[in-house]
Design a protein around this motif. Structure first.
Motif, PDB file in Angstrom:
ATOM      1  N   ASN A 214      -2.341   5.904   0.566  1.00  0.00           N
ATOM      2  CA  ASN A 214      -1.059   5.544   0.168  1.00  0.00           C
ATOM      3  C   ASN A 214      -1.006   4.071  -0.048  1.00  0.00           C
ATOM      4  OD1 ASN A 214      -1.402   4.595   2.949  1.00  0.00           O
ATOM      5  ND2 ASN A 214       0.476   5.721   3.771  1.00  0.00           N
ATOM      6  N   VAL A 215      -1.808   3.231  -0.052  1.00  0.00           N
ATOM      7  CA  VAL A 215      -1.813   1.696  -0.174  1.00  0.00           C
ATOM      8  C   VAL A 215      -1.255   1.492  -1.563  1.00  0.00           C
ATOM      9  CG1 VAL A 215      -3.604   1.094   1.655  1.00  0.00           C
ATOM     10  CG2 VAL A 215      -4.352   1.827  -0.914  1.00  0.00           C
ATOM     11  N   LYS A 216      -1.652   2.114  -2.539  1.00  0.00           N
ATOM     12  CA  LYS A 216      -1.211   1.949  -3.884  1.00  0.00           C
ATOM     13  C   LYS A 216       0.411   1.982  -3.915  1.00  0.00           C
ATOM     14  CE  LYS A 216      -4.957   2.854  -7.069  1.00  0.00           C
ATOM     15  NZ  LYS A 216      -5.205   3.841  -8.520  1.00  0.00           N
ATOM     16  N   LYS A 217       0.948   2.935  -3.196  1.00  0.00           N
ATOM     17  CA  LYS A 217       2.433   3.132  -3.281  1.00  0.00           C
ATOM     18  C   LYS A 217       3.032   1.645  -2.239  1.00  0.00           C
ATOM     19  CE  LYS A 217       6.268   6.118  -1.622  1.00  0.00           C
ATOM     20  NZ  LYS A 217       6.696   5.018  -0.871  1.00  0.00           N
ATOM     21  N   PHE A 218       1.982   1.582  -1.118  1.00  0.00           N
ATOM     22  CA  PHE A 218       2.703   0.625  -0.375  1.00  0.00           C
ATOM     23  C   PHE A 218       2.774  -0.876  -1.116  1.00  0.00           C
ATOM     24  CE2 PHE A 218       3.337  -2.193   3.195  1.00  0.00           C
ATOM     25  CZ  PHE A 218       2.367  -3.534   2.995  1.00  0.00           C
ATOM     26  N   HIS A 219       1.575  -0.892  -1.864  1.00  0.00           N
ATOM     27  CA  HIS A 219       1.671  -2.182  -2.883  1.00  0.00           C
ATOM     28  C   HIS A 219       2.610  -2.307  -3.874  1.00  0.00           C
ATOM     29  CE1 HIS A 219      -0.114  -4.986  -5.931  1.00  0.00           C
ATOM     30  NE2 HIS A 219      -0.431  -5.554  -5.037  1.00  0.00           N
ATOM     31  N   ALA A 220       2.975  -1.195  -4.442  1.00  0.00           N
ATOM     32  CA  ALA A 220       4.245  -1.033  -5.339  1.00  0.00           C
ATOM     33  C   ALA A 220       5.465  -1.473  -4.776  1.00  0.00           C
ATOM     34  CB  ALA A 220       3.985   0.216  -6.087  1.00  0.00           C
ATOM     35  N   ASP A 221       5.666  -0.607  -3.639  1.00  0.00           N
ATOM     36  CA  ASP A 221       7.134  -1.051  -2.918  1.00  0.00           C
ATOM     37  C   ASP A 221       7.316  -2.466  -2.197  1.00  0.00           C
ATOM     38  OD1 ASP A 221       7.395   2.318  -1.277  1.00  0.00           O
ATOM     39  OD2 ASP A 221       7.941   1.667  -3.574  1.00  0.00           O
ATOM     40  N   MET A 222       6.158  -2.844  -1.957  1.00  0.00           N
ATOM     41  CA  MET A 222       6.136  -4.264  -1.570  1.00  0.00           C
ATOM     42  C   MET A 222       6.445  -5.308  -2.802  1.00  0.00           C
ATOM     43  SD  MET A 222       5.760  -5.051   1.527  1.00  0.00           S
ATOM     44  CE  MET A 222       5.066  -6.713   1.754  1.00  0.00           C
ATOM     45  N   LEU A 223       5.765  -4.963  -4.151  1.00  0.00           N
ATOM     46  CA  LEU A 223       6.329  -5.772  -5.307  1.00  0.00           C
ATOM     47  C   LEU A 223       7.775  -5.552  -5.408  1.00  0.00           C
ATOM     48  CD1 LEU A 223       2.976  -5.147  -7.355  1.00  0.00           C
ATOM     49  CD2 LEU A 223       3.592  -7.320  -6.099  1.00  0.00           C
ATOM     50  N   LYS A 224       8.193  -4.214  -5.576  1.00  0.00           N
ATOM     51  CA  LYS A 224       9.620  -4.124  -5.860  1.00  0.00           C
ATOM     52  C   LYS A 224      10.525  -4.961  -4.989  1.00  0.00           C
ATOM     53  CE  LYS A 224       9.073   0.535  -7.749  1.00  0.00           C
ATOM     54  NZ  LYS A 224       9.267   1.919  -7.876  1.00  0.00           N
TER      55      LYS A 224
ATOM     56  N   THR B 154      -9.106  -0.164   3.857  1.00  0.00           N
ATOM     57  CA  THR B 154      -8.184  -0.278   2.674  1.00  0.00           C
ATOM     58  C   THR B 154      -6.871  -0.832   3.014  1.00  0.00           C
ATOM     59  OG1 THR B 154      -9.652   1.220   1.691  1.00  0.00           O
ATOM     60  CG2 THR B 154      -7.978   0.566   0.227  1.00  0.00           C
ATOM     61  N   GLY B 155      -6.307  -0.011   3.918  1.00  0.00           N
ATOM     62  CA  GLY B 155      -4.953  -0.546   4.040  1.00  0.00           C
ATOM     63  C   GLY B 155      -4.701  -1.644   4.693  1.00  0.00           C
ATOM     64  N   VAL B 156      -5.708  -2.282   5.658  1.00  0.00           N
ATOM     65  CA  VAL B 156      -5.603  -3.410   6.135  1.00  0.00           C
ATOM     66  C   VAL B 156      -5.994  -4.557   5.375  1.00  0.00           C
ATOM     67  CG1 VAL B 156      -6.561  -5.050   8.012  1.00  0.00           C
ATOM     68  CG2 VAL B 156      -6.109  -2.590   8.541  1.00  0.00           C
ATOM     69  N   THR B 157      -6.820  -4.398   4.272  1.00  0.00           N
ATOM     70  CA  THR B 157      -6.994  -5.410   3.000  1.00  0.00           C
ATOM     71  C   THR B 157      -5.569  -5.501   2.323  1.00  0.00           C
ATOM     72  OG1 THR B 157      -9.612  -4.618   3.292  1.00  0.00           O
ATOM     73  CG2 THR B 157      -8.686  -5.814   1.166  1.00  0.00           C
ATOM     74  N   ILE B 158      -5.128  -4.483   1.814  1.00  0.00           N
ATOM     75  CA  ILE B 158      -4.052  -4.518   1.045  1.00  0.00           C
ATOM     76  C   ILE B 158      -2.938  -5.380   1.852  1.00  0.00           C
ATOM     77  CG2 ILE B 158      -2.260  -3.369  -0.164  1.00  0.00           C
ATOM     78  CD1 ILE B 158      -4.653  -3.259  -1.442  1.00  0.00           C
ATOM     79  N   LEU B 159      -2.659  -5.040   2.935  1.00  0.00           N
ATOM     80  CA  LEU B 159      -1.726  -5.755   3.795  1.00  0.00           C
ATOM     81  C   LEU B 159      -2.037  -7.403   3.927  1.00  0.00           C
ATOM     82  CD1 LEU B 159       0.826  -5.972   5.455  1.00  0.00           C
ATOM     83  CD2 LEU B 159      -0.411  -5.130   7.439  1.00  0.00           C
ATOM     84  N   THR B 160      -3.294  -7.554   4.175  1.00  0.00           N
ATOM     85  CA  THR B 160      -3.796  -9.032   4.168  1.00  0.00           C
ATOM     86  C   THR B 160      -3.680  -9.576   2.732  1.00  0.00           C
ATOM     87  OG1 THR B 160      -5.317  -8.391   5.694  1.00  0.00           O
ATOM     88  CG2 THR B 160      -5.676 -10.589   4.592  1.00  0.00           C
ATOM     89  N   GLN B 161      -3.736  -8.965   1.746  1.00  0.00           N
ATOM     90  CA  GLN B 161      -3.809  -9.470   0.524  1.00  0.00           C
ATOM     91  C   GLN B 161      -2.274  -9.972   0.039  1.00  0.00           C
ATOM     92  OE1 GLN B 161      -5.435  -7.020  -2.593  1.00  0.00           O
ATOM     93  NE2 GLN B 161      -3.959  -7.787  -4.295  1.00  0.00           N
ATOM     94  N   MET B 162      -1.628  -8.768   0.311  1.00  0.00           N
ATOM     95  CA  MET B 162      -0.055  -9.217   0.180  1.00  0.00           C
ATOM     96  C   MET B 162       0.678 -10.281   1.047  1.00  0.00           C
ATOM     97  SD  MET B 162       0.859  -6.959  -1.989  1.00  0.00           S
ATOM     98  CE  MET B 162       2.433  -7.361  -1.829  1.00  0.00           C
ATOM     99  N   CYS B 163       0.281 -10.432   2.168  1.00  0.00           N
ATOM    100  CA  CYS B 163       0.487 -11.533   2.975  1.00  0.00           C
ATOM    101  C   CYS B 163       0.436 -12.774   2.445  1.00  0.00           C
ATOM    102  CB  CYS B 163       0.286 -11.296   4.517  1.00  0.00           C
ATOM    103  SG  CYS B 163       1.092 -10.124   5.328  1.00  0.00           S
TER     104      CYS B 163
END
Length: 657
Positions: A515-525, A584-593
């Protein structure tokens, strides 16, 4: 009634076709032919020199690995040269990866070899030895390449069918631990297949379950039959290759161009073998005669497609998996977008078209792609330059490779697999971030070395999905945050301006590769909303309200027109809902921050468990300026103490089922 439906369908179809303009056609061609997008923008002054240097270095790898992987595929070495020439040309037109090198690949060669050895057993003297055309190869050799070309054709057709079904997006099922362990296991198989050349042993083809272990058992039983000359050449070549490549890597910043040790080794070993006559005098196996030129195109045998379905699907799935992850790495490093479905089309065409030109199955090659990375290539022009030089080898230099020892060729292959073999180091990061990923890596690797790359990949995907579904089914995805006295006191200042640029987002979902792609998309929105329109305030007894609860590909919620505000704001990210996570999830969260901080946004993480804090810090998120706080209340109090201004407060909750 049925006739009226058909008429309406034809009329609507005709109306859509009649409305297609030149701009629509041009857009379609740009999407399906990426070369039309990047070629007009190519900067000759800045890019031609690094692309030329990279192309020169790449040619050596393409030639040596092409010859070796053709032998690994149980066909004549010359077909490896064809497989290093045609696929890169086609991929440069249809592919989106700027640094992906497509060509012969070890894993797909092993898969192809199983079909070749099964349908055309080793030469026993009963097969006609007549030559075919200008190639001068026996019917036996042509039968073998016919089977390999059919595997290439079928694998490409399957990839194109997946493209038509728009299944490129299915890559979300491939987690990083699965791909890492599968490629490492496949590299182990490749090294095993080269041991007989390193030792100069004549041995039968061994495959099937636990085939790798049976190969080593056979080698141990027949070690006394090893060729001394081959062993000596192998030891010398391995030592020289490892030392020089390490020196190239260590002093990369001090030298303009890496030492082409592969090319030097090919020349020296061929000269030694020629002048000492090691083929006859020392029973040393060499590459042998390489026909000059390119043969006339010929359709691969279609009557055996039903016999090679397993190999065809394996080539299609394994080849695309490796290729798309190499493209992902390139796109991430050089910051450009990738269409997974277009990559399916590109990979399919690089198999289907070359199958008519006697090519073995191909895919993205990690070692050769790294050559472009390390030499500063800018685009696919480097591959095109390499193709021109390979054509020179096919027509002019090929006959001079006759005396190249197979043991030297095997050494080049084994050392080139270093990048895949050192993925064992990934176990450390998976253990530190998520031990379930560590277990997935180990199990997938064991299945891969015990069976084959395709079996390992299938097991890894199913195993990771099963564990992910189990973890998701036990997770609490939604939670309710009630007001308390302290919040009420703060919210009395809603109109004073203090909370105007403070936004709260609650992550109420586990973070996994599923679900990291969805999390990434929602964070961008969410970020687009916060840097654009203000969400209308509503009276509620909850601190948090949802940002998105639907599909990440859906449209964002409709907002009422509101005055614009500054793009800079303070984000309080409530992570109390992240009950578990993976690498993968922690990496995406770190990248977004980090991305939000790079845009000037102050990010405060609240409610993180101790293990999540350690994982985020391990992935590069530093705890400066009190990034990690116990709760939303603590974050608001901390912000209140840092400034005397008062502003409106807006609460946003981003939860996902």
């Amino acid at each position: 009634m049925h006739r009226s439906k058909r008429q309406r369908w034809f009329s609507s179809t005709w109306e859509r076709l009649s409305n297609i303009g030149l701009s629509d056609v041009a857009l379609w061609f740009r999407r399906r032919l990426p070369i039309l997008e990047w070629a007009p923008k190519y900067n000759v002054r800045e890019s031609l020199l690094p692309d030329t240097v990279s192309g020169l270095m790449l040619t050596v790898q393409q030639v040596t690995q092409g010859l070796a992987f053709a032998v690994m595929s149980s066909v004549h070495p010359v077909f490896g040269l064809y497989g290093s020439f045609f696929p890169p040309l086609i991929y440069a037109v249809f592919g989106m990866g700027r640094h992906l090198v497509t060509g012969t690949f070890a894993i797909t060669s092993l898969i192809s070899a199983s079909a070749v050895e099964r349908l055309v057993p080793p030469y026993s003297g009963n097969v006609s030895n007549s030559s075919l055309g200008p190639l001068g190869l026996s019917d036996y050799e042509m039968q073998r390449i016919g089977v390999a070309a059919s595997v290439t054709f079928l694998g490409g057709i399957i990839q194109i069918c997946l493209f038509v079904c728009n299944l490129g997006c299915a890559t979300f099922l491939l987690s990083e631990p699965v791909v890492s362990s599968m490629t490492t296991g496949a590299a182990t198989h490749v090294v095993t297949s080269q041991v007989k050349y390193l030792l100069g042993l004549k041995m039968p083809y061994i495959s099937g379950p636990l085939g790798m272990f049976n190969i080593y058992i056979y080698i141990l039983k027949n070690i006394t039959n090893a060729t001394v000359a081959a062993v000596i050449i192998s030891i010398i070549c391995l030592v020289v290759l490892v030392l020089v490549k390490e020196l190239n890597q260590r002093y990369k910043s001090r030298i303009r161009m890496e030492i082409p040790i592969d090319l030097i080794l090919i020349i020296l070993t061929s000269l030694v073998c020629y002048f000492v006559n090691m083929e006859q005098g020392y029973d040393l196996e060499v590459v042998g005669h390489l026909p000059q030129g390119i043969p006339v195109p010929q359709a691969p045998p279609m009557d055996i497609l039903s016999d090679i379905l397993v190999e065809g699907f394996s080539v299609a799935l394994v080849g695309y998996t490796v290729s798309i992850f190499l493209v992902y790495n390139s796109a991430k490093k050089f910051k450009y977008s990738v269409d997974e479905n277009q990559e399916l089309l590109a990979n399919g065409l690089t198999n289907v078209i070359p199958s008519f030109l006697f090519c073995i199955p191909n895919a993205g090659a990690p070692a050769r792609s790294f050559v472009l990375f390390s030499n500063g290539a800018k685009s696919q022009v480097a591959c095109l330059i390499s193709c021109v030089l390979i054509l020179l080898v096919i027509y002019v230099i090929g006959p001079f490779l006759y005396w190249l020892p197979m043991s030297a060729l095997a050494c080049i292959i084994v050392v080139a697999l270093k990048g895949m073999l050192i993925q064992f180091n990934d176990l450390k990061k998976y253990w530190n971030v998520d031990k379930v990923d560590w277990a997935i890596w180990i199990c997938t690797y064991v299945f891969t070395i015990c069976f084959a790359a395709n079996i390992g990949l299938l097991f890894g995907v199913l195993f990771s999905i099963a564990l992910g579904m189990l973890r998701l089914s036990r997770a609490k995805t939604l939670h309710l945050v009630h007001w308390d006295a302290e919040y009420n006191k703060m919210l009395e200042d809603l109109n004073s301006g203090f909370f105007q640029n403070v936004k709260i987002v609650s992550v109420g979902m586990p973070l996994l590769f599923l679900n990291v792609k969805k999390f990434h998309a929602d964070m961008l929105k969410m970020n687009n909303k916060l840097t654009g329109n203000i969400v209308p305030k509503k009276k509620t007894d909850l601190l948090l309200s949802p940002v998105s609860n639907g599909d990440s590909n859906g449209e964002p919620p409709t907002l009422q027109p509101q005055p614009q505000r500054s793009e800079s704001y303070t984000l309080i990210l409530d992570c109390s809902g992240i009950t578990f996570y993976d690498y993968t999830g922690v990496t995406i969260l770190t990248q977004m921050c980090l991305e939000l901080k790079g845009q000037g946004t102050t990010v405060l993480l609240t409610g993180c468990s101790d293990s999540l804090v350690r994982a985020l810090q391990y992935c590069g998120l530093e705890s400066k300026n009190q990034t990690f706080l116990d709760s939303v209340n603590s974050a608001l109090s901390s912000l209140h103490l840092q400034t005397s201004r008062t502003s409106n407060f807006e609460a946003i909750d981003s939860t996902s089922v």
